[in-house]
Scaffold this active site. Structure first.
Site, PDB file in Angstrom:
ATOM      1  N   GLY A  32       0.844  -1.183   0.000  1.00 27.68           N
ATOM      2  CA  GLY A  32       0.000   0.000   0.000  1.00 27.68           C
ATOM      3  C   GLY A  32       0.875   1.226   0.000  1.00 27.68           C
ATOM      4  CG  ASN A  33       1.804   2.831  -2.949  1.00 30.58           C
ATOM      5  OD1 ASN A  33       0.983   3.383  -3.663  1.00 30.58           O
ATOM      6  ND2 ASN A  33       2.295   1.632  -3.245  1.00 30.58           N
ATOM      7  CB  SER A  49      10.158   0.954  -3.250  1.00 30.98           C
ATOM      8  OG  SER A  49       9.834  -0.356  -3.645  1.00 30.98           O
ATOM      9  N   GLY A  50       8.991  -0.598  -0.494  1.00 28.76           N
ATOM     10  CA  GLY A  50       9.343  -1.761   0.331  1.00 28.76           C
ATOM     11  C   GLY A  50       9.879  -1.434   1.711  1.00 28.76           C
ATOM     12  CB  SER A  78       5.847   3.647  -4.093  1.00 25.76           C
ATOM     13  OG  SER A  78       4.955   2.696  -4.617  1.00 25.76           O
ATOM     14  CB  SER A  79       7.523  -0.639  -7.340  1.00 30.76           C
ATOM     15  OG  SER A  79       6.467  -1.212  -6.620  1.00 30.76           O
ATOM     16  CG  ASP A  80       2.448   0.430  -7.070  1.00 35.12           C
ATOM     17  OD1 ASP A  80       2.425  -0.320  -8.071  1.00 35.12           O
ATOM     18  OD2 ASP A  80       2.315   0.011  -5.910  1.00 35.12           O
ATOM     19  CG  HIS A  99      -1.979   0.738  -5.082  1.00 36.12           C
ATOM     20  ND1 HIS A  99      -3.092   0.056  -5.529  1.00 36.12           N
ATOM     21  CD2 HIS A  99      -0.944  -0.143  -5.175  1.00 36.12           C
ATOM     22  CE1 HIS A  99      -2.730  -1.165  -5.904  1.00 36.12           C
ATOM     23  NE2 HIS A  99      -1.447  -1.319  -5.694  1.00 36.12           N
ATOM     24  CG  HIS A 101      -2.386  -5.094  -2.836  1.00 39.26           C
ATOM     25  ND1 HIS A 101      -1.690  -6.120  -3.441  1.00 39.26           N
ATOM     26  CD2 HIS A 101      -2.004  -3.960  -3.475  1.00 39.26           C
ATOM     27  CE1 HIS A 101      -0.897  -5.613  -4.383  1.00 39.26           C
ATOM     28  NE2 HIS A 101      -1.070  -4.309  -4.414  1.00 39.26           N
ATOM     29  CG  ASP A 124     -23.746   9.248   2.208  1.00 40.38           C
ATOM     30  OD1 ASP A 124     -24.627   9.967   1.700  1.00 40.38           O
ATOM     31  OD2 ASP A 124     -23.925   8.595   3.251  1.00 40.38           O
ATOM     32  CG  HIS A 175      -2.882  -4.376  -9.251  1.00 38.26           C
ATOM     33  ND1 HIS A 175      -1.828  -3.925  -9.991  1.00 38.26           N
ATOM     34  CD2 HIS A 175      -2.533  -4.143  -7.963  1.00 38.26           C
ATOM     35  CE1 HIS A 175      -0.882  -3.462  -9.196  1.00 38.26           C
ATOM     36  NE2 HIS A 175      -1.295  -3.583  -7.966  1.00 38.26           N
ATOM     37  CE1 TYR A 233     -23.675  13.375   7.502  1.00 38.12           C
ATOM     38  CE2 TYR A 233     -21.490  14.347   7.279  1.00 38.12           C
ATOM     39  CZ  TYR A 233     -22.333  13.394   7.827  1.00 38.12           C
ATOM     40  OH  TYR A 233     -21.829  12.462   8.697  1.00 38.12           O
TER      41      TYR A 233
END
Lengths: 236, 236, 236, 236
Positions: A32-33, A49-50, A78-80, A99, A101, A124, A175, A233
């Site tokens: 996640g990132n 990354s990692g 991040s690799s993304d 991002h 998972h 909403d 993904h 709201y």
């Protein structure tokens, strides 16, 4: 405010949002990132990354320009990263990208099904179904995969003629979800609601697979109760 | 007791019940609200709209009369206030109302299915199925939506000839559960049991979709073991 | 050891086991109770009815004889007491009884399905399927309901020619699990494993509804690896 | 480093990995065990049988040679020891083995279904489906059961022509997962991801039972992004 101070603030916001992602249970391991952008400076900060969440600090965030070139930071981003950069370039309205998972949203992505709008909690936050991308081609995967992931998200939103402000997420087929919003913290909040909805909608589908969507006027009512000029709201 | 002290107590009870809603895991973000009524004063206290649970205090609760007019409080009341007011007006037996988007109960609401009574845990709390409302019309949604939500709940209970004391909840189609009881804290307890039952019943349905309800005499036995003149559960 | 001290120990063991039931997540609200027996004294200790787990103390446990008469204690015993008493009378091998409405086991009970033995984790604890009772008749429910609940459990075990030591639990149809073992703490452990298995087996059934049971020799291998004269699991 | 110090380090690593198994929620009661090997010494350390995780210390770990003979330690080794030993003998690349009865992976094992690769999270860890073994024969179960469990895992990997480095786990039919990796801690991480995937894939299957696997090039892309000479994930 001086540029240096703006960059520090961006690093802090992005670091805090990455840690919030863990607190909200949206991450296992390093899956996640979160990134954020300072539009005035044209600079993006993103998780390295990692790197484990335990040791994240604002200083560990990597700073890049909108070409994806590293401007500041000791670690690899991040690799993304190229996916995030692509979204910032194509959707000028957005200020943060997440991002994950996360469990239930990933299940819908793996099933290659859009997450249907089945109720008011969904409406909403999202004005209609959260789409799923088409599978990527071999050419797209083999070469410049992460940039192409961003492009296929953009293609999905555009082909369906959606507004990235009204439908601020997409499921990448096989993904997982990408989510965006005004700023990094708000994007994490939207990612959490997406995960909640993915779980609720799975249960709803099992109870009643044939159920059609709610009426359009109910979706609009709830989306517009919280967004836009007529929103009523909260404490505004 | 002076009126001022009664109002303070009502605020405290409602604030505590709202916080209990979070402790019991029935809320994500600000999706949920509890209210309570002092029948003697004819005053309702309710959570303010869109305020985080972290910063809730008794003083932040909003006090209204049975016309829905704000009597005391600095903040806007919950956007669902008119639904709560409607239930207090139509069901004079009740003293607390809870609305949540809790995971499993919302799934049943989105599937537009009543929550069936499948066992004794359900019958300990509800004397029969928890009904689901019909979908609301465009006219009901576009104008005075929250009041109409209350009216469609009342219509559902009345059309099925249910007692709001025996069946103290309804699922609003495509939305989520509304639950009521003698007082705000008890209403939160019932909302929690409803959520538990919604999860159990989903599993039971998957194991045996054709399973009919238990015998009426078993439902009555359990409901009456805990409620009414012949109750023998607990230390009374 | 003097009788008074034996009773104190029994109260303590039963109180601790009731609290363990909460720690293991098997209880919501006051839905659940544990009892234990001192066979030499012929006395049972059980949780009081409808008392919150927060305020449980050994002294609050209610002590009864095998006729179900209260021998010691200020409070009313659990409303399920007669079911416990019946099991102690009919199954002389057992020393502790647990009743829960735990989520997944209750789903199987509501679906009126026995919990099938699908694997070695199950066989480590139960030498075959955990049976479900027949629905109770109106006569059984209306009069002396809790005693009849015990009788229908015993009938189920005997009709299927099961050993209450080898299959130490039953699902009461439309109600939930009763579990027994050598002592109260061990019974809670078995109740927890039953709940775990009920969840796993639900998932397994969804993945492969047609899957037959594992071979009998595999079930026997695992049960006997942990129980009886040839057991070789652990440090014995 | 002296042999004694190497053994101490192995004990510590294995103890820590066993405790990590609990922290990650992969164990209920004593259902689970981790071992590690020092290839230079040819010695394995493994959790003792049936000992609670609360009281695990490095000194409690049992040390064995590759024949399965106890070399050091006061306690009996895990009853699954011969399975671990068999895996170390047949797969010389591996340094740690984990066995769990984790909830979702066990469901797939009980359903006798391989865990299909449905997405990129899976492909980040396993280069294809995680296989399920055939059921064991009566002869295999009755005599030298745990050694035969290891053999049937090895048979499964070899028959499908898989690399134990690329697919570093197998589901034993009606039993549960065995997972291996470079070292004990990494094997626990893989076991956790396997459990996560088993849960996600169950949901994905329910949403879309007919969905075929993702394209091979997508699986390869993700596996090779994290493993081997061309890996570019992380800070290497």
């Amino acid at each position: 405010m001086a540029d240096g101070e703006r960059i520090s603030r961006l690093r802090e916001a992005v670091c805090r949002a990455n840690l919030d992602l863990v607190d909200k249970g949206l991450v296992i391991d390093t899956f996640g990132n979160v990134s954020g952008i300072d539009r005035e400076l044209g600079l993006i900060a993103i998780k390295p990354s990692g790197v484990g969440y335990d040791s994240l600090t604002p200083q560990a965030m990597v700073v890049l320009d909108l070409e994806g070139n590293k401007v500041d930071g000791d670690l690899n981003p991040s690799s993304d990263t190229k996916t995030h950069v692509r979204l910032y370039r194509e959707f000028p309205e957005i200020g943060g990208v997440v991002h994950t998972h996360s469990r239930s949203a990933t299940a819908w992505a793996q099933a290659k099904r859009p997450l249907p709008c089945l109720g008011t909690t969904h409406a909403d936050y999202f004005r209609g179904d959260v789409p799923v991308t088409r599978p990527m081609t071999e050419a797209e995967v083999v070469s410049d995969y992460e940039r192409n992931t961003g492009l296929v998200i953009v293609e999905t939103i555009r082909t369906l003629d959606l507004s990235p402000v009204e439908v601020s997420a997409a499921l990448v087929a096989n993904h997982g979800p990408f989510v965006w919003s005004d700023d990094p913290m708000r994007a994490v909040e939207v990612a959490r609601v997406l995960e909640f909805l993915a779980g609720v909608n799975l249960s709803a589908r099992m109870l009643n697979p044939a159920e059609p969507a709610p009426d359009r006027f109910l979706i609009d009512k709830h989306f517009l109760r919280k967004h836009g000029a007529q929103a009523y709201y909260g404490q505004k």
